[in-house]
Write a protein that holds these residues in place. Sequence first.
Motif, PDB file in Angstrom:
ATOM      1  N   PHE A 120       0.817  -1.207   0.000  1.00  0.00           N
ATOM      2  CA  PHE A 120       0.000   0.000   0.000  1.00  0.00           C
ATOM      3  C   PHE A 120       0.859   1.269   0.000  1.00  0.00           C
ATOM      4  O   PHE A 120       0.381   2.354  -0.311  1.00  0.00           O
ATOM      5  N   TYR A 124      -2.413   0.031  -7.034  1.00  0.00           N
ATOM      6  CA  TYR A 124      -2.882  -1.347  -6.895  1.00  0.00           C
ATOM      7  C   TYR A 124      -3.041  -1.751  -5.427  1.00  0.00           C
ATOM      8  O   TYR A 124      -3.945  -2.515  -5.079  1.00  0.00           O
ATOM      9  N   TRP A 137       1.174   1.134 -10.307  1.00  0.00           N
ATOM     10  CA  TRP A 137       2.049   0.955  -9.141  1.00  0.00           C
ATOM     11  C   TRP A 137       1.515   1.744  -7.956  1.00  0.00           C
ATOM     12  O   TRP A 137       1.485   1.264  -6.830  1.00  0.00           O
ATOM     13  N   PHE A 182      -4.066   0.046  -3.030  1.00  0.00           N
ATOM     14  CA  PHE A 182      -5.326   0.600  -2.545  1.00  0.00           C
ATOM     15  C   PHE A 182      -6.477  -0.359  -2.822  1.00  0.00           C
ATOM     16  O   PHE A 182      -7.259  -0.701  -1.930  1.00  0.00           O
TER      17      PHE A 182
END
Lengths: 301, 429, 275
Positions: free
Chosen positions: A118, A179, A176, A181
């Motif tokens: 994250f 993803y 990048w 999230f």
Amino acid sequence: MRAAGSGPPRRRRVWGYVTPLLLLAPSLIFYGVFVLQPLVKSVELSFTDWDGAAPTLNYVGLDNYAQLIGDDRFLLALGRTVIWSALYIALAVGGGLLFAALITELRRGQALVRALAFLPHALALAVTGVIWAQLFHPNIGAINAGLEAMHLGGLAQAWLGEPLLALPSVAVSSGWHAYGFYMVIFLASMQTIDPQLYEAAAIDGAGGWHRFRHVTLPGLHNATTVVLTLATINSLKGFDAVWAMTGGGPAYATEIVAVYIWRVAFQVGELGLAAAASVILTIIVLAFTIGFNRNRDRRAV
Amino acid sequence: MKRRRLLLLCIPIVVAAALAACGAPGGGDDDEGSATEETTGPATGTLVIGGTEAGYMDAVVEGFKESHPDIDVQYSTLGVNFEGGGIQTLLRSGSGPDVLLVNSGPGRVGLLSEAGLIRPLDDVYEEFHLDDVYEPWITDQIRAQGDGTIYEIVEGVGVYQVYYNKKIFEDAGIEPPQTWDDFLSNCTTLRDAGVLPIVAGVRDNFAGGWMLGQLLQSSAGTDTMADVIYNGGEFAQPDVLRGAEMLKALLDQGCIDGSAAAALDALQAKAAFIDGQGAMAFVAQELPGEAEKAGANRDDFGSFSMPSRDSSRPATPTAGLGYSWVMNADTENVPAAKAWMEWVASEDYLRLTAENGLVQVPARTIPDGVDIDESLANSAEARNDGAGFNPSVYLESGVVDAYYAAIQGLFTGQLSPQQAMEQIDAARR
Amino acid sequence: MRTASHRRHPALLVAVIVITGATLYPFAWVVFGAFKSQQEIFGSPLLLPQEWRWDNFATAWTTGNFGHYFANSMMVALAVTVLEVAVACPAGYAFAKTRLRNHAWVFYVYLFGLTLPVQAIIIPLFYQLQSYGLVNSRTGLSLVIVATAVPFAVFLMRSFFRDLPDAMVEAARIDGANEWKIFWRVMLPMATPGLLALAVFSFLGAWNEFLLALLLLTDDASRTLPLGLVRFQSEMTANYGALFAGIVLAMIPSVLVYVALQRSFIRGLSAGSVK
């Protein structure tokens, strides 16, 4: 649902709205003044040829819309926006789903991996753009250097300089960034799927893919709707990374609608035309959101 | 319930319509009425200056403060450019600086004057006798651009040539070319030796503009280009078109890496050239000085003007106004802003810039006793022998955009020379 | 609990490690680059720096004005956080627990804002703020960020309040508490995790905001960090070491805030969106 009960007297009913409306008021003032008011003004400007300086508005009817529909540059920007959204969804949502499916199987370290994946999302998208512009750099970028180190120098490219590669390259950077999230949302939703379903599938001798396809995916129906809606809206709004990485170039190759609006409004000064483009973008986002959610709702039943 | 949802989405629009009835953009807030400005009188009060990253800025601001102790000077670096739309927005916001340094030319300064964002400076020119101070061709050009009105005080001029890495040339056994064929064969020799012949970075457009400008000059010559630039002559006419075809030939033969050029900006390409990653670059006079600053030896780099396609014409550099000082139309302190313009035109100002990293050829005549950088002096000389045009500076705003788009199209192979030139002509109509 | 068929596959572990590594590599690469000389960046872009030199950071710090941008971003982000919580929390409660919840259309007005692209409002917004004297003002930017985030914030708070049991409200009502007291004394304390999640979202959202800042902040004095970095990039575009150092300086605050608050952030996201 509100519990059925005896209706209060009429006066109390009206009076009872005062507190809720007072609670609502601050947000409504902000929202009304800085979002809804300019929105209406945008619609109005889209019917004018205002250039930002003229003291009065000159109404030109639907001219701006007609001009946009006949303008190759705008239509290409629209087409690029669709491609951009598709790439973004494939990379960010697809990547997030895949990674969530992988780490949901982890017994230890899941929280750590989730937090690390994250991490890019904590950066500003514009900062992400600045970083990836360097990663894609033809001379010093890690991507070309990495390809060369793997003896794949032939694949090295001027990623942001090739018209066909520039948009996908920017999409990689946004993927990048995002993803992790979407992964978090998928992961949370996966944990609400009844483990017995997996056990049943295991008893039936289902493999990993089969479990994913027939247990996980159906279980994620609601989360997928939310994520796809969010991701599409986010991608249609996309501006920051493109602006920081390519500014819309080379030769318009990354000029999506959001960039087109900015350039036409603030570089060329055709504010009426840009407002019309922004209205079209809004209608598209809105139509998609409503249509998609209705369709998903119906299929869910 | 669901059907109602669509209808209900209209409600915010209705709500906001009521709200929007008040503030109309451009309607209530223009201050055209407050034009009763004090244009003469003692220079005091506050002066807000918007500058660039140029190395000498701090020195000249300090110099101004010393000679004008009554003015409270606030200086900031704008760091915005025309291509990003920042300057226009800043001036429109009504909170821009009183005086600011911007890119010269009709596509830049002209854009601001047409929008009424900057103030005419004829009175400044007259009051301080600037006709005597600036090279006559510069005053002529800016007066012509403003249809007889002067809006800018030119800070410097860019003079563009081909710079080359002497060591690479020596290793390849080649000399600066006398003809276009020499130039092409130099390129192929270098290419075959595994050296990138020409380093270019056109991502931020203007360096591509310099490059095509030199090729057009080589192909068509000063007179034809003057006709194209000032009298609306066509870019697609054969002599001019040939310049675009020259660029295409360089790209096709691997003398320039088109997509790398499209990915790099002007500064990155310059850094790569100084680092020895290519043999030649189409750049301006500051290259040797910048090489020195980057730790390289300035004498490793030589320059030549692009050979002419017509042997009866000498090889000439191209040139264009670089930066200009303009005055905000909304400035409340005209006397102080005028004092700044007088300072900009002064000999002391030139001396301070020369001592603190001047990178452009001065627009002002260079008085005896002021030493400027050797390569700048050489470029000034080359320019005074006659120079062609850097089109980016002289085309109107919409046309500059088309010119840049044509160059990007050529570099990325999306446009043929014919299409590229026709697009520029189309933008002019 | 998982059955034996869920035993970890070695390939799974490898895939997770590779993807996580690829996600983190850009961070490492930028940090390494920040310590390299120009020659090293050109010559060996992938490797660790030969010596850890700090002069790029000195250059970035002095020419990049990052301290100043940092202060601006901090002011904007804090103001937005406080305002957003203050504004969205009552509204979320109103939609979740008062009789307004029977009037879904009011909520749709807010939901509509969730789908609205900012591009639809930026043009008039600029001139509107100009007429209020709020261009190049951190206050102006903060107000606008709060307003554009209202739909999401209200949506989030509504789902948090909806999860709180209605019985508590009823009990308080029977005890004679008025609506205001119920909100302030009873419900608000129970919604603390939601408030924290909203605060983190608001802070990072404001900290990372770019388009509105680009629109409204045109002078250097009021620029925020992402804007400052993009400006720095355009100036240091060829001084790669300094550019990398600038990126690192701009990254540090976001990463620190995230590391400190990632639990409530991820929890908020998980809870808010799955419902």
